[in-house]
Write a protein that holds these residues in place. Structure first.
Motif, mmCIF file in Angstrom:
data_model
loop_
_atom_site.group_PDB
_atom_site.id
_atom_site.type_symbol
_atom_site.label_atom_id
_atom_site.label_comp_id
_atom_site.label_asym_id
_atom_site.label_seq_id
_atom_site.Cartn_x
_atom_site.Cartn_y
_atom_site.Cartn_z
ATOM 1 N N ASP A 40 3.998 -12.573 42.947
ATOM 2 C CA ASP A 40 4.419 -13.977 42.988
ATOM 3 C C ASP A 40 3.819 -14.652 44.222
ATOM 4 O O ASP A 40 4.514 -15.006 45.174
ATOM 5 C CB ASP A 40 5.944 -14.144 42.955
ATOM 6 N N ASN A 66 5.222 -12.222 37.757
ATOM 7 C CA ASN A 66 5.195 -13.048 36.546
ATOM 8 C C ASN A 66 4.417 -14.334 36.781
ATOM 9 O O ASN A 66 3.708 -14.824 35.900
ATOM 10 C CB ASN A 66 6.618 -13.349 36.070
ATOM 11 N N HIS A 130 7.189 -5.442 40.185
ATOM 12 C CA HIS A 130 7.579 -6.806 40.558
ATOM 13 C C HIS A 130 9.057 -7.081 40.255
ATOM 14 O O HIS A 130 9.829 -7.439 41.138
ATOM 15 C CB HIS A 130 6.696 -7.830 39.851
ATOM 16 N N HIS A 166 11.146 -9.558 42.554
ATOM 17 C CA HIS A 166 11.279 -10.754 41.706
ATOM 18 C C HIS A 166 12.440 -11.710 42.015
ATOM 19 O O HIS A 166 12.256 -12.917 42.077
ATOM 20 C CB HIS A 166 11.334 -10.285 40.253
HETATM 21 FE FE LIG Z 1 8.856 -13.207 39.976
#
Ligand SMILES: [Fe+2]
Lengths: 282, 263
Positions: A40, A66, A130, A166
């Motif tokens: 990220d 993501n 992640h 995350h």
């Molecule tokens: Fe994330």
């Protein structure tokens, strides 16, 4: 006296190049053996190319978050999993901003980042991911993740240490991984082993605790199983006022700027479990 | 009704299988005389969400729930259905006089330091979500719930919704081509099971269909389920309906950006 390896783990960079530089300096002063970035890189902050440049220049291994996956593959949104219209409004705003200002070269780099890294450090099998080992954008919150599920992850993914980022909120827990399972069997003496889960926090924005510092993790892995791994969360101060100024100059939402200046999450709170939500201001 | 011993047994088995979290639903869970012991058993090993109509709360019960909450390292979520922000909009769906009873329950929960998740069934077109949510937020803010937690549910075309709105049309089934490239991890039945006094079922919505019965014990209920029901279409379209926002993750492979790359 056997030695140990100390690794620095960070993620949730969210385009915060000032915090990233502060981290590199801090890690250097601590003499950490290695650094890993758990993904990220974009979102939230200004000038997304800057953190890509810094990270690529250092050669620090980076895992795909993501956000990186979405940017790299040209997806329509960040797949953060927000369900609330207001959260989605802000998520779209920052995604569109970041998408339009990330250069094609960096997008190609983001697209080819690995979803996980497996390391063997001394006797420890370490899995860096992640969200969770099974899904890049799975939330593993401290108060919404059972010991049983973590134990299942350690067995299923055959490792002793799992690190994720995350959710952006730091926490760590040692769980007993039950004996008698094939994949992650008990030690020869029959004593059940432990697994360590670590969320290393985020360096891109504060941890919704009313403090402007951001957090990364230092994991000390002894070179013997006779001693346990240790996790230390480091609070990094950086020039957050300058960062807020850069955000304003780029026309980013004042709600985001306030998070940087106050340490409280102003958006995207709907994904928090009850206990994490109760600790915040909004 | 399930007994406390049954629930404790299922909780134990769920832990063996690596359960991540528990949901309690009903009927109305708080009608069970031993619900607090059941919640305590589950909260000892994982996070718990209770779906309640909020009409059975007393100050004593809320205090007991607050003690359970504070004794656990995990979150205790209380999810309350409210299907409109006025009697005129809520009561036709949830029953006559229910609006005031639900508000009373919510008020008690707020006084007990809970942040209940207010669940509303979308009985309006999707593009009215923001206006409707604003209506709920204003109502709840006026009760002292400054930043209310809300969850919108799509309307499943089953039960009383057939009468209120419509049932599924004959052609409304999932087809194989729709499943191509679809991530089933998106659905609750890929990783969740429901247990009742009768045994293990695939999901709470299909609990009354005989073919959703998977066996007596959670260990037998692990097989993958074919999405053969019309209600599966709604889950396919809207994602894991029953999960909390804190547990949902959208598929990473969907919705590619269209049009020109702006960079
Ligand atoms: Fe994330």
């Amino acid at each position: 006296m056997t030695g140990q390896t100390r690794i620095g783990l960070f993620g949730g960079v969210y385009s915060n190049a000032l915090a990233l530089r502060a981290l590199l300096q801090d890690a250097g002063m601590r003499g950490l053996d290695r650094l890993y970035c758990l993904g990220d890189l974009g979102a939230f902050g200004p000038y997304p190319d800057r953190v890509c440049e810094v990270l690529r220049a250092t050669g620090i291994p980076v895992i795909q978050g993501n956000y990186d996956h979405s940017l790299g593959n040209g997806l329509a949104d960040c797949r953060c999993g927000y369900t609330d219209p207001r959260d989605n409004y802000f998520a779209k705003l920052s995604y569109d901003y970041t998408f339009s200002r990330t250069s094609t070269g960096h997008k190609c780099w983001l697209a080819q980042l690995p979803a996980e890294l497996r390391l063997t450090i001394g006797p420890w099998r370490v899995l860096l991911c992640h969200g969770s080992p099974r899904k890049t954008n799975e939330f593993l919150w401290e108060t919404a993740t059972s010991d049983a599920f973590l134990a299942w992850l350690f067995k299923r993914y055959e490792c002793d240490v799992i690190v994720a980022t995350h959710t952006g909120l730091p926490w760590a827990r040692e769980v007993t991984v039950q004996a008698g399972c094939q994949a992650h069997a008990a030690q020869a003496d029959g004593v059940p082993r432990s697994g360590w889960f670590v969320n290393c926090g985020a360096i891109g924005r504060p941890a919704n605790d009313g403090r402007t510092t951001v957090i990364y993790a230092v994991l000390s892995l002894p070179h013997t199983m006779l001693r346990k791994p240790e996790v230390k969360f480091v609070r990094l101060a950086y020039d957050h006022e300058r960062f807020a100024g850069e955000m304003r100059a780029e026309g980013l939402p004042e709600e985001f700027v306030q998070t940087i200046l106050t340490g409280w999450w102003t958006t995207c709170n709907e994904i928090l479990p009850a206990k994490e939500r109760a600790r915040g201001r909004y | 009704m399930m007994s406390l011993a049954q629930v404790e047994d299922h909780v134990r088995k769920a832990v063996e299988l690596g359960v991540k979290e528990f949901y309690f639903t009903g009927g109305e869970p708080f009608l069970h005389p031993q619900i607090e012991q059941m919640l305590s058993a589950a909260l000892a090993v994982g996070p718990v969400t209770v779906l309640t109509n909020a009409t059975r709360f007393t100050p004593e019960r809320v205090a007991a729930l607050a003690r359970l909450r504070d004794a656990s390292p995990y979150s205790l979520e209380l999810r309350t259905s409210l299907d409109g922000f006025s009697s005129e909009t809520n009561d036709p769906i949830r029953g006559w006089g229910s609006f005031q009873r639900i508000l009373h329950g919510i008020r008690l929960l707020l006084e007990g330091g809970f942040l209940p998740i207010i669940t509303a069934m979308r009985s309006w077109p999707v593009d009215q979500d923001e206006a409707q949510l604003a209506g709920f937020r204003n109502l709840l803010a006026a009760m002292g719930y400054r930043y209310p937690r809300m969850k919108l549910l799509p309307s499943l075309k089953l039960g009383q919704e057939v009468r209120r709105d419509r049932g599924y049309a004959e052609h409304e089934y999932l087809t194989e081509s729709m499943m191509a490239g679809f991530d089933p991890g998106h659905l609750m039945c890929s990783s969740g099971r429901i247990v009742s006094a009768r045994g293990v079922h695939v999901c709470p919505i299909l609990v009354d269909w005989p073919d959703s019965y998977l066996g007596a014990s959670l260990h037998e209920g692990q097989a993958q389920y074919t999405l053969r029901h019309q209600a599966c279409l709604t889950c396919y379209q809207f994602g894991a309906l029953c999960a909390n926002a804190s547990s949902s993750a959208p598929s990473l492979e969907q919705t590619r950006r269209h049009g020109r790359d702006p960079s």
